[in-house]
Design a protein around this motif. Structure first.
Motif, short mmCIF file in Angstrom:
data_model
loop_
_atom_site.label_atom_id
_atom_site.label_comp_id
_atom_site.label_asym_id
_atom_site.label_seq_id
_atom_site.Cartn_x
_atom_site.Cartn_y
_atom_site.Cartn_z
N PHE A 166 5.10 -3.62 -32.00
CA PHE A 166 4.31 -2.46 -31.55
C PHE A 166 3.35 -1.97 -32.64
O PHE A 166 2.30 -1.41 -32.33
CB PHE A 166 5.26 -1.36 -31.09
N LYS A 167 3.72 -2.24 -33.91
CA LYS A 167 2.78 -1.91 -34.97
C LYS A 167 1.54 -2.80 -34.89
O LYS A 167 0.40 -2.34 -35.09
CB LYS A 167 3.46 -2.04 -36.33
N LYS A 168 1.76 -4.08 -34.63
CA LYS A 168 0.62 -4.99 -34.47
C LYS A 168 -0.27 -4.57 -33.29
O LYS A 168 -1.50 -4.66 -33.37
CB LYS A 168 1.13 -6.42 -34.27
N LEU A 169 0.33 -4.13 -32.20
CA LEU A 169 -0.47 -3.67 -31.05
C LEU A 169 -1.33 -2.47 -31.44
O LEU A 169 -2.53 -2.43 -31.12
CB LEU A 169 0.46 -3.31 -29.90
N ALA A 170 -0.73 -1.52 -32.14
CA ALA A 170 -1.48 -0.32 -32.54
C ALA A 170 -2.65 -0.70 -33.45
O ALA A 170 -3.78 -0.19 -33.31
CB ALA A 170 -0.56 0.67 -33.23
N GLN A 171 -2.39 -1.57 -34.39
CA GLN A 171 -3.46 -1.99 -35.31
C GLN A 171 -4.58 -2.70 -34.56
O GLN A 171 -5.76 -2.52 -34.87
CB GLN A 171 -2.87 -2.90 -36.39
N ARG A 172 -4.21 -3.51 -33.59
CA ARG A 172 -5.23 -4.24 -32.83
C ARG A 172 -6.11 -3.27 -32.01
O ARG A 172 -7.33 -3.42 -31.96
CB ARG A 172 -4.57 -5.26 -31.91
N LEU A 173 -5.51 -2.28 -31.38
CA LEU A 173 -6.27 -1.32 -30.58
C LEU A 173 -7.22 -0.50 -31.45
O LEU A 173 -8.38 -0.25 -31.07
CB LEU A 173 -5.33 -0.40 -29.81
N VAL A 174 -6.75 -0.09 -32.63
CA VAL A 174 -7.62 0.65 -33.53
C VAL A 174 -8.78 -0.24 -33.98
O VAL A 174 -9.95 0.20 -34.04
CB VAL A 174 -6.83 1.18 -34.74
#
Length: 504
Positions: free
Chosen positions: A140-148
């Motif tokens: 979920f950290k990777k998802l957040a970084q990708r969206l930002v």
């Protein structure tokens, strides 16, 4: 991503619903007042990838130009890399979101891999506990970084949707307490990424389903929006029952209000009752009344109204309700015509009386023939006192035929220009055209006098020497000579030798 087969698997009362339809259970009577749409941000799930983005303007055109402000899609829940956002269609949605400031990107995010694999409850309970202990935080950290990084840090995350049902591996029922702990770990992990502005939407199914959804609520500190997926299916035969049932539409609104949260409807549409325009009408009125942050209809068969031709009556209601209403014509107020300023009338400048020039008639001298001098009669011979005088010869005037008498041209006097009297008060300069004297009428052509032709002088009569008779020719002028001819006057004097007066 929702599919019809999931709806079939997510409810245990399909047989009851079919029985109700078989017995002719009636739907709620249509309301007289048609829905007017809502100011809430509206959208539709049209496809998960680039096709969904491409269809948005076509839906807008179908709705008469209504703005589609919500783009809605799902991350696949089959493998963890997909849940991390490692899919090629996110960039298309990010570009669409960035095109307008008031747009909203809604992304459904699974909480477990193999999310639709029909995993049994005991295994789901094991996965929930692993998540609560932080075993899946990195995904979920990777998802957040990708969206930002894609430029959509304000994405609305519908995390673990329909958790109160039986369909998905991320369901809450097998272990509600650890499920809430797992939700908190995911939210806190994603919020720890710099630049994020995510909003997390807690969206259960309408109704009790497998577990009352309030038992799965993780807390106000990790929830921003309280949503609800509500399709036209049981529990609830009518729309009124769908409102009043336990964990129904009304309880959803009341619960969100009690927790100070906005509401949403990420999924709604037709399902169990075919083309049902009354359900669509009532749902739109409910949305209009309660003003959710956003709502998105699931638009594919059997749920949809635009891409599903099997629901024409429902499509008509949806379209009429959401098409922008043309403003009512307003009687135009006649424009106020300003009164023009009063322009002072300039003083009347008297027009000077210009005398009409009198053209003098030229005096044309009339030639006068000289009158011959007639000698006075001689004194009687009885008393002669003066010696006889020989009368002088009378010269006959001979006109000069080489020179034609000229008539002088009349001189036209220039009329005097009288000064314009000055006005007593200053007045604007008025341009008065000059008054010109009328042109004199042309004089009738005067015939040129005929040149005088000299008349031959009549021969002077020969006087005999020492004759007592004296004859003098008389010139009466041309005009009289024509009447009386050439005349002469003869005088006879008796001065003979015998008279005593003859000197010779």
């Amino acid at each position: 991503m929702p599919r019809p087969r999931r709806r079939l698997a997510s409810t245990c009362i399909g047989a009851v619903t079919a029985g109700l339809l078989a017995t002719g259970a009636a739907l709620a009577a249509p309301e007289e007042e048609a829905p007017k749409g809502s100011d809430s941000a509206m959208g539709a799930y049209l496809d998960y990838g680039p096709n969904g983005v491409a269809r948005i303007p076509h839906l807008s055109n179908w709705l008469g130009g209504r703005e589609i402000r919500v783009g809605h899609t799902y991350l696949p829940g089959d493998v963890w890399p997909a849940i991390e956002g490692n899919v090629n269609f996110l960039a298309s949605w990010a570009a669409w979101r960035q095109a307008e400031d008031d747009r909203m990107f809604v992304l459904n995010v699974p909480m477990q891999a193999h999310n639709e694999a029909r995993v049994p409850d005991y295994q789901v309970a094991q996965l929930i506990r692993a998540g609560a202990e932080g075993y899946y935080d990195r995904h979920f950290k990777k998802l957040a970084q990708r969206l930002v990084a894609l430029g959509v840090p304000d994405t609305v995350i519908v995390l673990g949707w329909e958790m109160n049902g039986t369909t998905y591996t991320h369901r809450c029922g097998p272990d509600p307490e650890n499920w809430k702990a797992y939700w908190k770990r995911i939210v806190n992990t994603m919020r720890s990424v710099p630049g994020q502005e995510f909003k997390f939407d807690f969206a259960p199914n309408r109704g009790t389903d497998a577990i009352g959804w309030t038992r799965c609520y993780p807390g106000d500190d990790v929830v921003d929006i309280i949503g609800m997926d509500s399709y036209d299916q049981a529990p609830g035969r009518t729309f009124d029952e769908q409102i009043s049932q336990p964990y129904g539409l009304q309880q959803h609104v009341d619960f969100a209000k009690a927790h100070g949260k906005e509401i949403s409807y990420p999924e709604w549409g037709l399902f169990r009752n075919g083309d049902n325009p009354e359900y669509v009408r009532r749902m739109l009125k409910w949305i209009e009344q309660h003003k959710p942050l956003y709502h998105t209809i699931t638009d594919y068969c059997p749920h949809g109204v635009w891409q599903c031709k099997a629901n024409p009556e429902s499509a008509k209601v949806f379209r009429e309700a959401l098409t922008p209403q043309a403003p009512r014509p307003v009687d135009p107020t006649p424009p106020v015509i300003p009164t023009p300023p009063v322009i002072p009338t300039p003083p009347v400048v008297p027009t000077p009386d210009v005398p009409t020039p009198q053209i003098p008639t030229p005096d044309v001298p009339t030639p006068v023939a000289p009158t011959p001098d007639v000698p006075a009669p001689l004194p009687s011979p009885e008393t002669p006192t003066v010696p006889p005088v020989e009368p002088p010869a009378v010269p006959t005037p001979t006109p000069d035929v080489s020179v034609e008498p000229s008539v002088p041209d009349p001189a036209v006097p220039t009329p005097p220009v009288e000064p314009t009297p000055e006005a007593s008060a200053p007045a604007p300069e008025v341009s008065v055209p000059p008054v010109l004297p009328p042109e004199p009428a042309p004089l009738p052509a005067r015939p040129s006098p005929s040149p005088l032709v000299p008349k031959p002088t009549p021969p002077r009569p020969e006087q005999p020497t020492n004759s007592t008779e004296w004859c003098v020719p008389i010139n009466f002028g041309e005009w009289l000579a024509k009447l009386v001819g050439n005349q002469s006057v003869c005088l006879k004097f008796d001065w003979g030798k015998d008279s005593g007066f003859w000197p010779f």
